[in-house]
Structures are given as C-alpha cells and as structure tokens.
Motif scaffolding. Structure first.
Motif, PDB file in Angstrom:
ATOM      1  N   VAL A   1     -13.741  -7.940  -9.834  1.00  0.00           N
ATOM      2  CA  VAL A   1     -14.196  -7.625  -8.474  1.00  0.00           C
ATOM      3  C   VAL A   1     -13.148  -8.046  -7.449  1.00  0.00           C
ATOM      4  O   VAL A   1     -12.883  -7.336  -6.468  1.00  0.00           O
ATOM      5  CB  VAL A   1     -15.543  -8.308  -8.184  1.00  0.00           C
ATOM      6  CG1 VAL A   1     -15.978  -8.064  -6.741  1.00  0.00           C
ATOM      7  CG2 VAL A   1     -16.608  -7.791  -9.130  1.00  0.00           C
ATOM      8  N   LEU A   2     -12.489  -9.210  -7.691  1.00  0.00           N
ATOM      9  CA  LEU A   2     -11.453  -9.682  -6.764  1.00  0.00           C
ATOM     10  C   LEU A   2     -10.272  -8.716  -6.726  1.00  0.00           C
ATOM     11  O   LEU A   2      -9.797  -8.338  -5.649  1.00  0.00           O
ATOM     12  CB  LEU A   2     -10.986 -11.075  -7.179  1.00  0.00           C
ATOM     13  CG  LEU A   2      -9.816 -11.669  -6.365  1.00  0.00           C
ATOM     14  CD1 LEU A   2     -10.188 -11.784  -4.890  1.00  0.00           C
ATOM     15  CD2 LEU A   2      -9.406 -13.013  -6.931  1.00  0.00           C
ATOM     16  N   PHE A   3      -9.783  -8.287  -7.905  1.00  0.00           N
ATOM     17  CA  PHE A   3      -8.637  -7.370  -7.942  1.00  0.00           C
ATOM     18  C   PHE A   3      -9.003  -6.018  -7.327  1.00  0.00           C
ATOM     19  O   PHE A   3      -8.189  -5.404  -6.630  1.00  0.00           O
ATOM     20  CB  PHE A   3      -8.146  -7.181  -9.386  1.00  0.00           C
ATOM     21  CG  PHE A   3      -7.465  -8.394  -9.952  1.00  0.00           C
ATOM     22  CD1 PHE A   3      -6.568  -9.128  -9.187  1.00  0.00           C
ATOM     23  CD2 PHE A   3      -7.727  -8.816 -11.239  1.00  0.00           C
ATOM     24  CE1 PHE A   3      -5.949 -10.242  -9.702  1.00  0.00           C
ATOM     25  CE2 PHE A   3      -7.108  -9.940 -11.760  1.00  0.00           C
ATOM     26  CZ  PHE A   3      -6.212 -10.656 -10.992  1.00  0.00           C
ATOM     27  N   PHE A   4     -10.209  -5.544  -7.599  1.00  0.00           N
ATOM     28  CA  PHE A   4     -10.650  -4.279  -7.011  1.00  0.00           C
ATOM     29  C   PHE A   4     -10.743  -4.396  -5.491  1.00  0.00           C
ATOM     30  O   PHE A   4     -10.372  -3.468  -4.769  1.00  0.00           O
ATOM     31  CB  PHE A   4     -12.006  -3.888  -7.603  1.00  0.00           C
ATOM     32  CG  PHE A   4     -12.546  -2.590  -7.081  1.00  0.00           C
ATOM     33  CD1 PHE A   4     -11.937  -1.387  -7.392  1.00  0.00           C
ATOM     34  CD2 PHE A   4     -13.657  -2.566  -6.260  1.00  0.00           C
ATOM     35  CE1 PHE A   4     -12.426  -0.189  -6.912  1.00  0.00           C
ATOM     36  CE2 PHE A   4     -14.155  -1.372  -5.772  1.00  0.00           C
ATOM     37  CZ  PHE A   4     -13.537  -0.181  -6.102  1.00  0.00           C
ATOM     38  N   THR A   5     -11.218  -5.541  -5.008  1.00  0.00           N
ATOM     39  CA  THR A   5     -11.304  -5.762  -3.563  1.00  0.00           C
ATOM     40  C   THR A   5      -9.909  -5.799  -2.936  1.00  0.00           C
ATOM     41  O   THR A   5      -9.689  -5.229  -1.860  1.00  0.00           O
ATOM     42  CB  THR A   5     -12.039  -7.083  -3.274  1.00  0.00           C
ATOM     43  OG1 THR A   5     -13.330  -7.046  -3.888  1.00  0.00           O
ATOM     44  CG2 THR A   5     -12.207  -7.286  -1.775  1.00  0.00           C
ATOM     45  N   ILE A   6      -8.958  -6.460  -3.606  1.00  0.00           N
ATOM     46  CA  ILE A   6      -7.586  -6.495  -3.090  1.00  0.00           C
ATOM     47  C   ILE A   6      -6.996  -5.087  -3.065  1.00  0.00           C
ATOM     48  O   ILE A   6      -6.279  -4.713  -2.125  1.00  0.00           O
ATOM     49  CB  ILE A   6      -6.726  -7.447  -3.947  1.00  0.00           C
ATOM     50  CG1 ILE A   6      -7.223  -8.894  -3.779  1.00  0.00           C
ATOM     51  CG2 ILE A   6      -5.250  -7.342  -3.564  1.00  0.00           C
ATOM     52  CD1 ILE A   6      -6.527  -9.886  -4.678  1.00  0.00           C
ATOM     53  N   TYR A   7      -7.303  -4.281  -4.082  1.00  0.00           N
ATOM     54  CA  TYR A   7      -6.823  -2.898  -4.105  1.00  0.00           C
ATOM     55  C   TYR A   7      -7.390  -2.111  -2.918  1.00  0.00           C
ATOM     56  O   TYR A   7      -6.660  -1.382  -2.235  1.00  0.00           O
ATOM     57  CB  TYR A   7      -7.219  -2.248  -5.425  1.00  0.00           C
ATOM     58  CG  TYR A   7      -6.962  -0.755  -5.475  1.00  0.00           C
ATOM     59  CD1 TYR A   7      -5.677  -0.253  -5.676  1.00  0.00           C
ATOM     60  CD2 TYR A   7      -8.000   0.152  -5.312  1.00  0.00           C
ATOM     61  CE1 TYR A   7      -5.434   1.105  -5.717  1.00  0.00           C
ATOM     62  CE2 TYR A   7      -7.772   1.521  -5.342  1.00  0.00           C
ATOM     63  CZ  TYR A   7      -6.487   1.988  -5.552  1.00  0.00           C
ATOM     64  OH  TYR A   7      -6.249   3.332  -5.569  1.00  0.00           O
ATOM     65  N   LEU A   8      -8.697  -2.262  -2.671  1.00  0.00           N
ATOM     66  CA  LEU A   8      -9.306  -1.582  -1.525  1.00  0.00           C
ATOM     67  C   LEU A   8      -8.690  -2.065  -0.218  1.00  0.00           C
ATOM     68  O   LEU A   8      -8.497  -1.276   0.711  1.00  0.00           O
ATOM     69  CB  LEU A   8     -10.813  -1.828  -1.512  1.00  0.00           C
ATOM     70  CG  LEU A   8     -11.635  -1.132  -2.610  1.00  0.00           C
ATOM     71  CD1 LEU A   8     -13.092  -1.536  -2.508  1.00  0.00           C
ATOM     72  CD2 LEU A   8     -11.495   0.379  -2.505  1.00  0.00           C
ATOM     73  N   LEU A   9      -8.385  -3.362  -0.146  1.00  0.00           N
ATOM     74  CA  LEU A   9      -7.765  -3.904   1.066  1.00  0.00           C
ATOM     75  C   LEU A   9      -6.393  -3.268   1.295  1.00  0.00           C
ATOM     76  O   LEU A   9      -6.045  -2.914   2.428  1.00  0.00           O
ATOM     77  CB  LEU A   9      -7.633  -5.424   0.942  1.00  0.00           C
ATOM     78  CG  LEU A   9      -6.877  -6.138   2.071  1.00  0.00           C
ATOM     79  CD1 LEU A   9      -7.590  -5.940   3.406  1.00  0.00           C
ATOM     80  CD2 LEU A   9      -6.728  -7.619   1.744  1.00  0.00           C
ATOM     81  N   MET A  10      -5.617  -3.096   0.225  1.00  0.00           N
ATOM     82  CA  MET A  10      -4.289  -2.500   0.363  1.00  0.00           C
ATOM     83  C   MET A  10      -4.374  -1.025   0.727  1.00  0.00           C
ATOM     84  O   MET A  10      -3.522  -0.515   1.465  1.00  0.00           O
ATOM     85  CB  MET A  10      -3.509  -2.689  -0.947  1.00  0.00           C
ATOM     86  CG  MET A  10      -3.224  -4.146  -1.292  1.00  0.00           C
ATOM     87  SD  MET A  10      -2.469  -4.358  -2.924  1.00  0.00           S
ATOM     88  CE  MET A  10      -0.945  -3.454  -2.700  1.00  0.00           C
ATOM     89  N   LYS A  11      -5.386  -0.331   0.208  1.00  0.00           N
ATOM     90  CA  LYS A  11      -5.496   1.103   0.469  1.00  0.00           C
ATOM     91  C   LYS A  11      -6.157   1.391   1.817  1.00  0.00           C
ATOM     92  O   LYS A  11      -5.716   2.277   2.549  1.00  0.00           O
ATOM     93  CB  LYS A  11      -6.293   1.775  -0.654  1.00  0.00           C
ATOM     94  CG  LYS A  11      -5.608   1.722  -2.012  1.00  0.00           C
ATOM     95  CD  LYS A  11      -4.303   2.493  -2.037  1.00  0.00           C
ATOM     96  CE  LYS A  11      -4.550   3.987  -1.964  1.00  0.00           C
ATOM     97  NZ  LYS A  11      -3.283   4.750  -2.090  1.00  0.00           N
TER      98      LYS A  11
END
Length: 645
Positions: A210-220
């Motif tokens: 969930v943390l990595f997916f959230t960071i990905y959404l933050l970058m996109k």
C-alpha cells in the motif's frame, strides 16, 4: 530514614553475611518456593506469575551475591507483570526454578521473554559443578550476539527428565515495562515463532505494498493527500518495527543505537501527528472546515506538549495522561465526522478508519500507562497490529471512495460544460440565421432601389435627348438635370458598395465575440478536442489542462498547445485577426480587397495576403465544400503535419 537508605543498609549486611558463611552448592539453596513443573500433559507454559523477583537498586550485586542465603530469602513473587512501579532504573533479578517430570528423553526446552526491548539481560545457566554459564543479550547489544536469532530474548534451558534447576536473569530496563515469560518445548516454540513471523510478514507485506502504491500515485498525480497517506503508512510501519523488534533483527542488527529512534515517545508522536494530519487533509479535501483544521493542529500541539512534559517536566500520572489524550483526540475526530455528515460523505469506511486510528493511538498510550485492555498478554501486545491493518485498509477504501466522488463531480462538470457549449452553439446558429435573414432582406431592398434608379436614369436620358434642341434655358435646366443624374449615379455606386460589403459581423462586432487570444484559444481548444484527447506522441487518452487551454499527456507529459497542428500554428500576428480573416473567407456574400481587409484589421497587406493564401491552401487540402460554418472546419486544418509530431 527513607526506604532507599534502608535498602542500601540491607544490601551491605547481606554482602557481609555472604563473606562470613561458606557457599554451599547452588541446588541446596533452592527451597524457597515450589518450582515450575514440566509435565507430560503440557508442552508450553506461561510462567510470568510463577517466577520470583528481586530489586537491586544499586545494580552492584553479582551472581555470587545473589546465591547467598540471606539474599535468596529476598526473592518474592510479583502480583503484576511490571513487578514494581517506583524505581525504573533499578536492576531486577529474576529467579526461575524448573523441574522436569516428563518421561520423554532428548527434549529441548526454551525460555522466552516477550520483553524484546529490554536494554540488557544476562542469563545465568547452571552447570554440573554449580558454576553458572553467562549469556548476554538485549536491545542495547548487537543482534548477532544472541544465542537465538529471534526478535524476543530466548535461552535454551538444560533440564533433563528428573532434574530440577534454578536459572537467573539479571535485567536492566530502560522504562517501566511489563514482562511476559514463557517456557516452551522446542517444536512448540518453532511452531509459535513460524506462525508469528508468518502473520507479521503478511502485515508488513500489505502495508509495504500500500505504501509503494501510494508513493506511485503521489508521483503520478502530485496530490498532497497521497503524501499525507504515505507519511501515515511509514509511521505505522516504523511504530510496528519498533514495537515487535523486527527492525532490529533485519534492518539494523549491528547498530543497536538506532533502537533509540524506535522509543515509544518518538513512534507514538510520529503515529499521532501523521494520523491527525492525514485525517485532517482527507476531510478538508471533501469539505473545507476551519474548525476541523484548528482542532487538529491544537490536538497535535497539546499531545506534543504532554509528551515533552512526561519526559522532561513535571511527570503526570500515566493514566491521567491517557484520559487527557483521549479527550484531546475526541474533539477533532468528532468534528471530522460532523463535517463529513454535513456533506453526506460519511461512510462505514470513514467511520471505521477514524475509530481504528483512535484505538491505535490510545492503545499505544494505554500500554505505557500500565493499562491492559485484555487479560491475554499476546492479544495485548499484538492488538495494535490488526487494528493498524484494518485502519490502513479502511483509509485506502475511503481514498478510493473519494476518488470516485471527485470523478463523479468531474463528470457532472463536463456534463454542465457540454450543456453550455450546446446552448452556445444553438445561440450562435440562431444568431447566424437572423443575420442571414437581415442580409437577405437588406439586399432585396437595395436591389429594388437599384432597379428603380436604373429605370429613372433611362427616363432621364430619353428626356435629355428630346430637350437637346431646346433653347439655352432648357440647356441650363438640362445641365441641372445632368448634375442630378451624376449624384444619383454616385449614390447608386455607394449603395452597391454597401451591398457588397454586407457580410454579417463587422470586425468590431466580431471582436466582441473573440476579444483576445484567450477567447480564441479556448474556442479552438473546444473544436480541437471536441471528441476527446488523444496524445499525438503515445496515443494516451488522458490529459490535464495547461495554460492557454493546451493539454499535457498524463502518460508521457507531451505538451500540445491549442494552436498546434491547426491553421493558426506559428502565426506572427494576433490570432483574433486571423480568426476574422478565416471567418470572412467563408462568407460568400463578402469580397474585400487586400487593401480593404488590411485597413479593417490594421495589418500589413503582405500579412493578409500570406494568410489568405494559407486559407486557400487549407481549402484545397480538405476539398472544402463552402458550407456556412466551414470556417470552423478550416481552423483545424494542419498544413504542417509533416513537420510536427
């Protein structure tokens, strides 16, 4: 005389007694209490309430001092897992008497302490000759020094069937902690440890994903809510790593100094601040509420001040601190729920997430206040993990619900925009029809007038021929009539010119519709992407608006302006004048010379000529059929497609 002085006198006395009386074998002294009996019926034992404790305020007693008869009598059972609540800095000696009445040979038994964050513990294991073997471990020593590579403090106990032995632990704490001691058969220990690591692996795995997916959404997406959620997830992971000891085992095993960063004061504050900041931003995203914002920051400041006071100031009773923190947290949480209810956005996911957040924070402070929620030590210790897990899941669901809510709002905005555009086109068509009727009516009127003037002119010419032979007076009158004829001819020419120039909108009226570049770019953008956006570089169909009504591809970040790949690409003069020239080029009832066009729109004749040639080229390219609104079609003709992407 205070209790501390009495204890010191007692210790000096016992040390002297030890020097006077001879030391007998270690087993001859173990007659104080009943031992812990290993029977055939059980393979694991919870022994926290069966071990005995002795407090060493000076921390100077050695194992030889402990074995003296006088000090042995000082051991006693504690009525709670914390043993005492007064002197946290005192060294605790723990005596564990174990008797093996099992009939099975070749079994290994393991002593386990759940106080994984004990600063230092020394195990004293009796040998055959009465000498004790020492083994040190603890949170302040490198992890590799442990006999068992396990997050808890474990020790193999060498008690064979029929034997009875006494083991000692010298414990140096760094805060008031509760102890949880167990004795397990090796296969039970392995099963317990395997299950424990399995569920912890699932817990950390889900949180990390969930943390990595959230960071990905933050970058996109570059949305602040993902930054707050990532901070909250990191705080939960860091709090858990410090609480269960896996961080020390796997991430920094040879750097015990890092364990200072996992102290409860730091992890609790990090958890509180991150949870409140994320919850506040989550609510503000849906409903701007000043009371929620003010109460959130006030709660953060108050909890920080309470924590600093507990560490450095006038320490308050821990249970009172728990009550104060509960009251402080309830204020922003209640206001958050009220704000979501007011906009009809409260859901079961929001509710459970906020409740779980409150439970996790209070459970962390409850353990510090020696307030156990359950009788089971395992449930108390790991209660925070499933609640954090549920909290993260519910908050994730809430974020997805919020994304759906925002998408719904976006669709409603697009639907409203389409309605406005359709209404605009309808009004424009209605206006064009009215202008056509007015032009047609005006043209018919001018034609009738021209026919009437032509008829009168012929009559005057006939009369002039008949009167040519009259006298000078008639000639004079004839000259007067000739002058009148000239004036009529000039009026006819002016009327004809007005008829020719009758073209619907003049430039002034046209400028009211398209007054500047932004209006033209907005109209051109609506024409260009009327059927949706498709990136010319990668073909992706999602984009964000940029300045001047351009689009940026969300996949490859390719920027496309409103004028690129259109007839107006790279023009060097105001686009609103180019719009007007294109509009006139589609008017069948308008024919202006370059000089007239140059004078009307205040551009050089060469510029007008060049752009009119560009318009003609666009007509040839698309085989233009001369439809009334065709200038909008011509506007999207790309004459430089071979040069652009």
């Amino acid at each position: 005389m205070n209790i501390f002085l009495i204890r010191n006198i007692f210790l000096v006395f016992t040390i002297q007694m030890y020097c006077i009386f001879p030391l007998f074998s270690a087993e001859s002294l173990f007659t104080v209490s009943e031992p812990i009996t290993l029977s055939n019926e059980k393979e694991q034992y919870y022994i926290t309430n069966q071990v005995e404790y002795l407090e060493d305020p000076t921390g100077k007693l050695s194992i030889d001092n402990i074995l003296t008869e006088s000090i042995q009598r000082g051991f006693q059972k504690s009525d709670n897992p914390y043993t005492d609540f007064d002197n946290v800095d005192a060294v605790l000696w723990v005596r564990v008497r174990i008797k093996n009445d099992r009939s099975v040979q070749n079994e290994a038994w393991i002593f386990e302490s759940w106080g994984f964050d004990i600063e230092k513990v020394t195990f004293y294991i009796p040998e055959r000759d009465g000498v004790f073997y020492e083994n040190e471990a603890g949170y302040g020593l490198p992890f590799d020094t442990r006999a068992f590579p396990h997050k808890n403090l474990n020790q193999l106990i060498n008690v064979r069937p029929g034997e009875s032995k006494t083991f000692y632990l010298r414990v140096h704490r760094n805060y008031l902690m509760g102890f949880s001691f167990h004795v397990r058969k090796h296969d039970q220990f392995i099963s317990h440890a395997t299950n424990e690591y399995f569920f912890l692996g699932i817990y950390y795995g889900v949180l990390s994903i969930v943390l990595f997916f959230t960071i990905y959404l933050l970058m996109k997406q570059r949305e602040p809510i993902y930054a707050y959620f990532a901070f909250f997830l990191f705080s939960c992971i860091w709090y858990s790593l410090g609480r269960d000891g896996l961080g020390f085992q796997y991430l920094w095993p040879n750097i015990p100094e890092v364990n200072l960063l996992t102290k409860r004061i730091l992890t609790q504050l990090l958890l509180v601040v991150s949870a409140l900041l994320f919850a506040n931003h989550f609510v503000q995203k849906l409903a701007k509420d000043l009371w929620v914002k003010c109460s959130t920051w006030s709660a953060i400041v108050l909890i920080i001040l309470l924590t600093i006071n507990q560490e450095l100031g006038m320490k308050i009773n821990d249970q009172l601190v728990l009550v104060l923190i509960t009251l402080v947290l309830l204020v922003p949480i209640i206001l958050m729920v009220r704000a979501l209810i007011r906009i009809n956005q409260i859901s079961w996911a929001h509710s459970f997430a906020l409740v779980c957040m409150l439970i996790v924070i209070l459970q962390s402070y409850a353990s510090e206040a020696n307030f156990d929620l359950f009788d089971n030590a395992i449930v108390n210790w790991y209660f925070a993990n499933p609640v954090i897990f549920a909290e993260v899941i519910f908050f994730s669901i809430s974020i997805f619900n919020q994304i759906g809510y925002l998408q719904k709002k976006g669709l409603e905005a697009d639907r409203d925009l389409n309605i406005v555009l359709r209404e605009k086109n309808r009004l424009q068509d209605e206006l064009n029809n009215k202008l056509k009727k007015r032009v047609k009516k005006r043209t018919e009127k001018i034609n009738d007038l021209a026919n009437e003037l032509s008829l009168k002119n012929r009559q005057l010419l006939t009369a002039n021929n008949k009167l040519r032979q009259l006298n000078e007076q008639v000639i004079s009158e004839n000259k007067t009539l000739s002058l009148s004829n000239i004036e009529l001819r000039e009026g006819l020419e002016k009327t004809t010119q007005a008829m020719v120039l009758m073209k619907g909108f003049d430039f002034g009226e046209f400028q009211k519709i398209f007054p500047d570049r932004d209006a033209c770019c907005k109209f051109l953008s609506e024409l260009k992407w009327a059927n949706g956006f498709h990136c010319r570089k990668c073909g992706y169909n999602k984009a964000t608006s940029t300045k001047a009504f351009g689009r940026r591809c969300r996949n490859c970040n390719y920027n496309e302006s409103a004028t690129s790949n259109t007839l107006f690409h790279k023009i060097k003069f105001p686009i609103e004048k180019a719009f007007y020239m294109l509009y006139l080029s589609n008017r069948k009832d308008v024919s202006l010379t370059l000089n007239e066009l140059s004078e009307i729109i205040e551009l050089r004749r060469e510029t007008c000529w060049a752009f009119k040639n560009k318009i003609e080229a666009s007509k040839e390219k698309i085989d233009f059929n001369g439809e009334l609104n065709g200038w909008e079609t011509l506007a999207l003709v790309d004459l430089e497609s071979d040069k652009e992407i």
